[in-house]
Design an enzyme around this catalytic site. Sequence first.
Site, PDB file in Angstrom:
ATOM      1  CG  ASP A  26      -1.933  -1.156   1.189  1.00 40.97           C
ATOM      2  OD1 ASP A  26      -1.876  -1.963   0.244  1.00 40.97           O
ATOM      3  OD2 ASP A  26      -2.734  -1.277   2.128  1.00 40.97           O
ATOM      4  CE  LYS A 131      -3.503  -4.289   1.184  1.00 39.75           C
ATOM      5  NZ  LYS A 131      -4.242  -3.533   2.181  1.00 39.75           N
ATOM      6  CE  LYS A 134      -8.256  -0.694   7.022  1.00 41.35           C
ATOM      7  NZ  LYS A 134      -8.243   0.508   6.172  1.00 41.35           N
ATOM      8  CB  THR A 160       0.130   2.164   8.816  1.00 43.22           C
ATOM      9  OG1 THR A 160      -1.068   1.490   9.212  1.00 43.22           O
ATOM     10  CG2 THR A 160      -0.224   3.412   8.050  1.00 43.22           C
ATOM     11  CB  CYS A 164      -2.243  -2.583   5.369  1.00 41.75           C
ATOM     12  SG  CYS A 164      -3.892  -1.880   5.164  1.00 41.75           S
TER      13      CYS A 164
HETATM   14  N1  TIU Z   1      -2.735   0.355   4.313  1.00 41.16           N
HETATM   15  C1  TIU Z   1      -3.215   0.591   5.533  1.00 41.16           C
HETATM   16  O1  TIU Z   1      -2.539   0.413   6.542  1.00 41.16           O
HETATM   17  N2  TIU Z   1      -4.512   1.103   5.610  1.00 41.16           N
HETATM   18  C2  TIU Z   1      -4.934   1.936   6.629  1.00 41.16           C
HETATM   19  O2  TIU Z   1      -6.099   2.333   6.660  1.00 41.16           O
HETATM   20  N3  TIU Z   1      -4.006   2.316   7.551  1.00 41.16           N
HETATM   21  C3  TIU Z   1      -4.166   3.232   8.565  1.00 41.16           C
HETATM   22  O3  TIU Z   1      -3.255   3.344   9.386  1.00 41.16           O
HETATM   23  N4  TIU Z   1      -5.257   3.962   8.614  1.00 41.16           N
END
Ligand code: TIU
Length: 255
Positions: A26, A131, A134, A160, A164
Amino acid sequence: MVSITIDAQPAPIAVDTEATALLLIDMQRDFLEPGGFGAALGNDATALRTIVEPCRRLLGAARTVGLTVIHTREGHRPDMSDAPPAKVARGAPSRRIGDHGPMGRILIRGEKGHEIIPELAPIAGEPVIDKPGKGAFYQTDLELMLGNLGVATLIVCGVTTEVCVHTTVREANDRGYRCIAVADCCASYFPEFHEVGLRMITAQGGIFGWVAESASVLSALPLAAPGGLAPGDAQLGSALRQAPCHDTAAAGERR
Ligand code: TIU
């Protein structure tokens, strides 16, 4: 088979480079640039940018040695039929998933904000997994792909850490994959969550996997070894990487 040993916590880990994939989670504008989903949730998106350069170096090295490279993106279909109402409704964001923002509709496939940042843009032959959740395994063809490629170990980077990345590492661990989270190639909007998230992975003898610094991965990769892997040398992996990628990205989005 090219066996290398990566210095990691809670212990060094030996991996076969031909059975290892670099998984970039991501690394999208929606999380790393102002005006995206991360910012809409009240976060400082620029806080994540410290990992861009380490990720770029690791991605370059992975390409050089011919590791399988897979990118993921979190996002939804433009009609949002795959976006759970409970996810869309949650919190009190300044903009909800699907709302219009400076980079297009928030977290929607095909929009500018949904793109992977240019520094880490996928190249031809690198699958991109779209996807809806998460975790990278939920409602995607990642597991099928990893099985076909003969991948046993995932080197995991991205954002993060506690959302995810963690969800994906947990999903992968339960499916029998060995995961190495790269500490300086993962980031959170909350530094303490990043630190604790990594500690959760390595606690109890490595309950979910391993954590390594990118320098340890780079120094273990056979970058300069005579007779080491040439780019795209990974047999089945190479063949599959050249095949068209049937992800659900909007036309023209795939690189
Ligand atoms: N990719 C991911 O971690 N999606 C999130 O929504 N992360 C947040 O920390 N919000």
